[in-house]
Every structure is written in C-alpha cells, then in structure tokens.
Design a protein around this motif. Structure first.
Motif, PDB file in Angstrom:
ATOM      1  N   PRO A   1      36.001 -60.619 -61.875  1.00  0.00           N
ATOM      2  CA  PRO A   1      35.924 -59.833 -62.961  1.00  0.00           C
ATOM      3  C   PRO A   1      37.570 -59.725 -63.507  1.00  0.00           C
TER       4      PRO A   1
ATOM      5  N   GLU B   1      42.620 -58.957 -77.619  1.00  0.00           N
ATOM      6  CA  GLU B   1      41.389 -60.251 -77.043  1.00  0.00           C
ATOM      7  C   GLU B   1      42.011 -60.758 -78.352  1.00  0.00           C
TER       8      GLU B   1
ATOM      9  N   ASN C   1      30.546 -60.729 -71.967  1.00  0.00           N
ATOM     10  CA  ASN C   1      29.320 -61.313 -71.470  1.00  0.00           C
ATOM     11  C   ASN C   1      29.715 -62.619 -70.948  1.00  0.00           C
TER      12      ASN C   1
ATOM     13  N   ARG D   1      40.550 -51.665 -69.851  1.00  0.00           N
ATOM     14  CA  ARG D   1      39.134 -51.356 -69.875  1.00  0.00           C
ATOM     15  C   ARG D   1      38.878 -53.019 -68.790  1.00  0.00           C
ATOM     16  N   ARG D   2      37.994 -52.561 -68.911  1.00  0.00           N
ATOM     17  CA  ARG D   2      36.939 -53.635 -67.663  1.00  0.00           C
ATOM     18  C   ARG D   2      36.677 -54.462 -68.931  1.00  0.00           C
ATOM     19  N   GLU D   3      36.911 -56.127 -68.898  1.00  0.00           N
ATOM     20  CA  GLU D   3      36.525 -57.112 -69.917  1.00  0.00           C
ATOM     21  C   GLU D   3      34.711 -56.510 -69.946  1.00  0.00           C
ATOM     22  N   THR D   4      33.672 -56.313 -70.988  1.00  0.00           N
ATOM     23  CA  THR D   4      32.351 -56.451 -70.617  1.00  0.00           C
ATOM     24  C   THR D   4      31.705 -57.467 -71.585  1.00  0.00           C
TER      25      THR D   4
ATOM     26  N   SER E   1      39.778 -57.861 -66.376  1.00  0.00           N
ATOM     27  CA  SER E   1      40.078 -55.552 -66.914  1.00  0.00           C
ATOM     28  C   SER E   1      41.238 -57.015 -68.266  1.00  0.00           C
TER      29      SER E   1
END
Length: 431
Positions: free
Chosen positions: A187, A172, A204, A199-202, A189
């Motif tokens: 979307p 990240e 926002n 992981r799926r990026e959360t 990931s």
C-alpha cells in the motif's frame, strides 16, 4: 579536460552562467548539451561523446540508470520541503507506531531525508529510509536488502517487502508510477511538497495492470514488431536488443529495430506495417501511455510475457529491462523448440482466432545466390539486398522525395491571403 553539462529544459536558462563559472573555477572546457536525444532523466552519453567529453555532469531529476562509458556526477538540486509538515502527514497516515514503512523520495528531496529520519525514527522503530545510489553497486544484494531504481534499503518486515507500506515524498509522476507497478503488493501513501498534503494513493494498480496485460495479449497476436531504441546510455541496452531479436525470431515474428529519438504518435504512424512496438528505455520512460498511438507500445517484460512460454505472470511487474538478461534475478531461459505436431493450440482472447504459440528454431533465411547481390550503379558496385529495405521499397508512398532534375521549374505566383475560415479571395472564381 573536456566536460559535458546536461540540463533539463527548465534549467537551460542557467546553463551558460553555470558553464562559464565552471570553466573559470576548473580550467576545463565545458560543453552544454542543450537537447537530449531521449528523456532528460537519462544520461546522454552519445551527445557527450560527440564533443569528446571525458566526464558528464547531469543536472536535475534523474532515473539513476547505470551508465557504462563515462563517469557521471549527478547534481539533483534541492527543492523546498517542509520537513515538519511532512512528519505530521506521516503521523496522520500511520497512527500505529509499530507499522513497517519504507520511505522513498524523489531525488530532489533526498537532501532532507536525514532530518525527516531524525524526527520519525524515535517514534517509529520499524521505519526504514532508502538511500540514493548513483551507479551500480558491486555484487548482488544480500538477503533482506533491496537495490532497485537507484535506491537501497533494508527490509525489516518478517514477510519481506510485501508486508511493508511505502511512503513517497514527491509529486505525482513517472517515478511514483514505476514504484507502484513494481511493488504492487505494497500500500502506497505520498506527501506532495508543492501542496503540503499527504494522501493514500488511490491509483488503481489492478486496473493499470489489467491494461498492461491486455497489451501482452496484443503482443501475442502481433506478427511484425518494431523495437524502439529509447536509450543509448543505460548499461545493457545492446544486450537486451539482441535478447529481444532472438526472442522474436524464436517466436516466429518479424522484427525491425528503429531509432526515432523521442517517440510520438506522428513518428510511429509512419510504420503502418508494424503491429506493435516494444520500447527499450529506462525504468521510468518505458511505461509509455500509448492510448494516443496508432499501434500499442509495450515494455520488454511484457513482450517476454507474450513470447516466452516459460515465463508466467506471478504478480511481480518488472520495469527494468536489465532484470531480463542472463544472470539477472528474473531471467527465464527459453524452452527448447516444440515440433508443430506436438504444439498446444492457442486462441486469441482479442480476435478469437487460432494462433501459433510454440517456439520454433528455424534456420536463418538465405537469399538465392542470384539475388543476394545486386548491381548498385553503372560503376558495377555491388550491394547486398536487405529484406526489410526491399519490403519498404514496395510501398506506394515512401514519404516526400526531392526528385531533383525531374520536376519542371515553375514561376512563383501570388498565394491566398487571410485566415482559413475566410480567405480574401473566397467566393471569387479562380482563373
């Protein structure tokens, strides 16, 4: 026969050994650029020109912004990557074998993308791998191909890139944030090689874009704008500086161009008259988190959203300032000036006050002949008065001054000893 070697801070310990070996192998004279003027991801052409370098070797992570003066060779390095675990994480995140996915990676993992492609492409026919491109490619991108952020890849989805998912290999950081804001309809990931987890990026994206649009509203309210020069090596930075000055002049705002190196809250707090700053930097460094700053810092795209009535928010966010220049894919011409009587009133969403929202084309300010030139010293040398300098001269405090010959010489005396919480002489009466 002179070459500059640019290292990030974490690799400076190896700089001397690398420079010595390079000189022994090539016979060229090597210069180590120990401290970059701006971000370490950008090529520091200015420091290289100070030593008369004819070429530059850039080591470590890079933003891959094109340069216009020196030939540059990038040495990304190779961070360890478990390709098998990365492929397993991809299969877990995308169980549908017909998924349209674009695979991006940090430059330090680009070496392993070929092996990952060999493992995934037989199972996923619609997966596309990006290719790292150093420097600007000639001509414009053909239809169905994306060239951005030093990456190049085709798009197979019928609806274009917005119908694709993005899988990012890397930790990240600013690069991933820039990708997610620019391609905010995709979307995302990611797979972090340091932890071995996918992981799926959360993150926002909508909340981040709301924060950026709030800064656009702050830029509309601003009357004095400081243009921060955050790069001297990215091609086109002089053109965008001139573009921003003209944009602010047409919008009726005063602007000051400031070169302060790497911006931080302490530096920018010295310019209290400035209402907002705009940072001209590479695509990664331009997204500066200004929550700790005295005044907000926006990107050139956000400033143009605030000052150019012809540019509207379409959902596409631009982090590369070169896209705003004439001839670029996202350039929008300024509309003609509108008379004041025909201007549509605009209300600030922050202060609730009415503000001027029209573009004007005022004549260049002219100083009276009697004050345009002033006597500089007793030799009758003439100097032109700068309105900006005169404004700053009117401030009551202008920083520390030496005042040579004006301060009497004082004898040195013994100072306090101890720590601030309890000095040794605390409690005693001072003579």
């Amino acid at each position: 026969r002179q070459v500059a070697l640019q290292f990030p801070d974490q690799l400076l310990a190896d700089a001397a050994a690398v420079a010595a070996r390079m000189e022994a192998e090539t016979g060229a004279e090597m210069y180590v650029l120990g401290d970059t003027t701006y971000g370490s991801c950008c090529v520091d052409e200015v420091a290289a020109e100070h030593v008369g370098a004819e070429a530059l070797l850039h080591y470590g992570p890079a933003c891959l912004s094109p340069c216009g003066k020196l030939p540059v060779l990038h040495v990304f390095g190779q961070q360890p990557l478990d390709v098998g675990r990365c492929a397993e994480a991809f299969r877990e995140l995308y169980p549908e074998r017909q998924s349209h996915v674009v695979v991006l990676s940090d430059v330090v993992y680009a070496y392993a993308m070929g092996e990952l492609e060999q493992r995934l492409c037989p199972e996923y026919p619609n997966v596309v791998f990006s290719r790292v491109v150093c420097g600007a490619l000639p001509g414009s991108a053909p239809p169905g191909e994306v060239r951005q952020f030093g990456r190049q890849f085709p798009v197979k989805a019928p609806g274009g890139l917005q119908d694709c998912a993005v899988f990012y290999v890397g930790s990240e950081g600013l690069a991933l944030t820039s990708f997610m804001l620019t391609w905010n309809r995709c979307p995302f990931s990611s797979f972090d090689p340091t932890t071995g987890c996918g992981r799926r990026e959360t993150f926002n994206v909508n909340r981040a874009l709301m924060r950026r649009l709030y800064l656009v509203e702050r830029a509309r309210d601003a009357r004095v704008v400081g243009i921060l020069v955050g790069t001297l090596g990215v091609a086109g930075y002089l053109a965008v500086l001139q573009h921003l000055r003209e944009l602010l002049r047409r919008a009726g705002k005063r602007s000051y161009t400031l070169a302060v190196g790497k911006p931080n809250p302490a530096k920018l707090a010295n310019f209290q008259e400035v209402d907002i700053f705009v940072l001209v930097a590479c695509a990664q460094n331009s997204l500066l988190d200004s929550s700790d700053f005295y005044r907000p810092v926006v990107t050139p795209y956000e400033l143009e959203l605030a000052c150019n009535p012809a540019r509207e928010w379409t959902g596409n966010y631009l982090t590369d300032f070169r896209d705003l220049l004439p001839g670029a894919c996202a350039h929008v011409e300024l509309p003609p000036a509108v008379p004041e009587a025909e201007a549509v009133p605009d209300i600030s969403l922050i202060t609730g006050e009415m503000r001027a929202a029209r573009l004007c084309d005022p004549p260049a300010p002219q100083l009276p002949p009697s004050t345009a030139l002033a006597c500089r010293d007793q030799t009758r040398a003439l100097a032109e008065i700068s309105p900006a300098a005169s404004f700053l001269e009117s401030r009551s405090w202008r920083g520390l001054e030496q005042q040579l010959g004006q301060t009497p010489v004082a004898k040195a005396v013994q100072g306090r000893r101890g720590i601030a919480i309890a000095y040794e002489d605390e409690g005693r009466e001072q003579p």
